[in-house]
Motif scaffolding. Structure first.
Motif: not given
Length: 376
Positions: A53-57
């Motif tokens: 995901a864009p948040n690094g998850s």
């Protein structure tokens, strides 16, 4: 070391990843099919397709140390030995109850816990062997070495000083039991202020010092470098020193046996077979530990070690010591019951001497009366 792919367009096994997103969260895709940074690692080949995901998850990810392979030889041997150690626990508990029971008033000189310690140490060894065996099931199943490997080798090394302690307590208590039998026949034959008593006071302290050093140097340390399989780590000076200290601890056991043989004659001339058998098996285990600390190719801490070395020279000697002590435990009586038997035999012997004396007096009296009648 596995190197990451250096490409502006990062693609691996049909999966495309955002290069900027990977750099932002310090992720790299490696040639062994893993996506990882300093804290997380995921599989990215075949059916394992994580999404970032864009948040690094990372979603739908499979950890690198997940058990994705079938059970192999190490797992099968681990289950077998774990079951054997579990069976041994049952017999050890039976003998702890049998030999640890008290049937006489407690004596300050011969404490009840003295004959229980060997079974306590065997219980610890059995528990460690069982845990080491069961945790080894996932070693071959894991894609990369993780927690199961660390737990398996950790409990394997904990077994080392504990089985030495069990052999020590068995050897020491054999001498103590000989002392008790001698004191039972003559309370003043063995002084508690002589050289023998001083040796028996200080030798246990020396043994447990070296046993603790073996435990401290081999167990209480960082295990992350070991998981990575560095040969310089699994044969470092700490492991080498620990193996040398274990040899010193074994020599102290032999010294204690010699002291008992010297001071507790004639009882000590009948050395039970369990002592030389267990000391020999412990010697095999110690020699293997010394060899492992210098040769990484036969070291159990190496993922690629031949299992024949590990189980034949590592696990089997400990298992042999346990079953030798278990078989001996069935053949031997409870110490208090044996002392009661000695007392009964001594009482019967004393009663027999009294009866013999009475018969002699009666015979002499009858002979005297017969001579008087003849004189008359």
């Amino acid at each position: 070391m596995v190197e990451p792919f250096n490409s502006s367009h990062i693609q691996f096994d049909g999966q495309v990843f955002n290069e900027m997103l990977l750099k932002e969260f310090n992720y790299g895709i490696y040639s062994n099919g893993t996506l990882s940074n300093s804290s997380s690692c995921y599989l990215v080949f075949d059916i394992y397709r994580p999404w970032m995901a864009p948040n690094g998850s990372v979603f739908n990810g499979t950890k690198c140390d997940s058990p994705i392979n079938p059970i192999a030889t190490r797992g099968a041997l681990g289950i077998t030995f774990a079951v054997l150690y579990a069976i041994a626990i049952v017999f050890v508990c039976v003998h702890l109850r049998k030999h640890g029971a008290t049937h006489l008033p407690p004596e300050k000189r011969f404490r009840l816990v003295s004959r229980r310690w060997q079974w306590y140490w065997l219980l610890v060894t059995c528990a460690c062997g069982m845990l080491s065996g069961f945790t080894s099931i996932d070693i071959d199943r894991d894609y990369l070495m993780g927690t199961p490997f660390i737990l398996s080798v950790l409990f394997y090394w904990v077994m080392f000083p504990t089985i030495l302690a069990a052999v020590w307590e068995m050897t020491r208590h054999w001498g103590s039991f000989n002392e008790r039998q001698i004191v039972e026949n003559n309370p003043f034959e063995l002084s508690q202020e002589d050289r023998r008593s001083k040796i028996e006071f200080y030798v246990p302290l020396v043994f447990y010092l070296f046993a603790f050093l073996t435990f401290f140097l081999s167990i209480l340390r960082s295990w992350n470098p070991i998981r990575k399989g560095f040969k310089s780590t699994i044969t470092d000076p700490r492991f080498r020193a620990a193996s040398i200290f274990s040899l010193i601890a074994l020599l102290i056991i032999v010294f204690s046996l010699c002291v008992s043989i010297h001071y507790y004659k004639p009882l000590s001339r009948r050395v039970p077979a369990k002592l030389p058998i267990c000391i020999t098996l412990a010697f095999v285990r110690v020699v293997f530990a010394i060899a492992c600390s210098w040769d990484a190719d036969i070291n159990p801490l190496s993922v690629h070690v031949s299992l024949a070395y590990v189980y034949a020279l590592g696990y089997f000697p400990s298992l042999g010591i346990m079953f030798t002590m278990i078989v001996a435990g069935y053949r031997e009586m409870n110490e208090d019951l044996f002392i009661k038997k000695l007392r009964m035999e001594r009482i019967k012997l004393a009663d027999g001497e009294i009866e013999k004396g009475k018969r002699e007096e009666l015979r002499k009296k009858e002979d005297g009366e017969g001579l008087k009648k003849v004189d008359v």
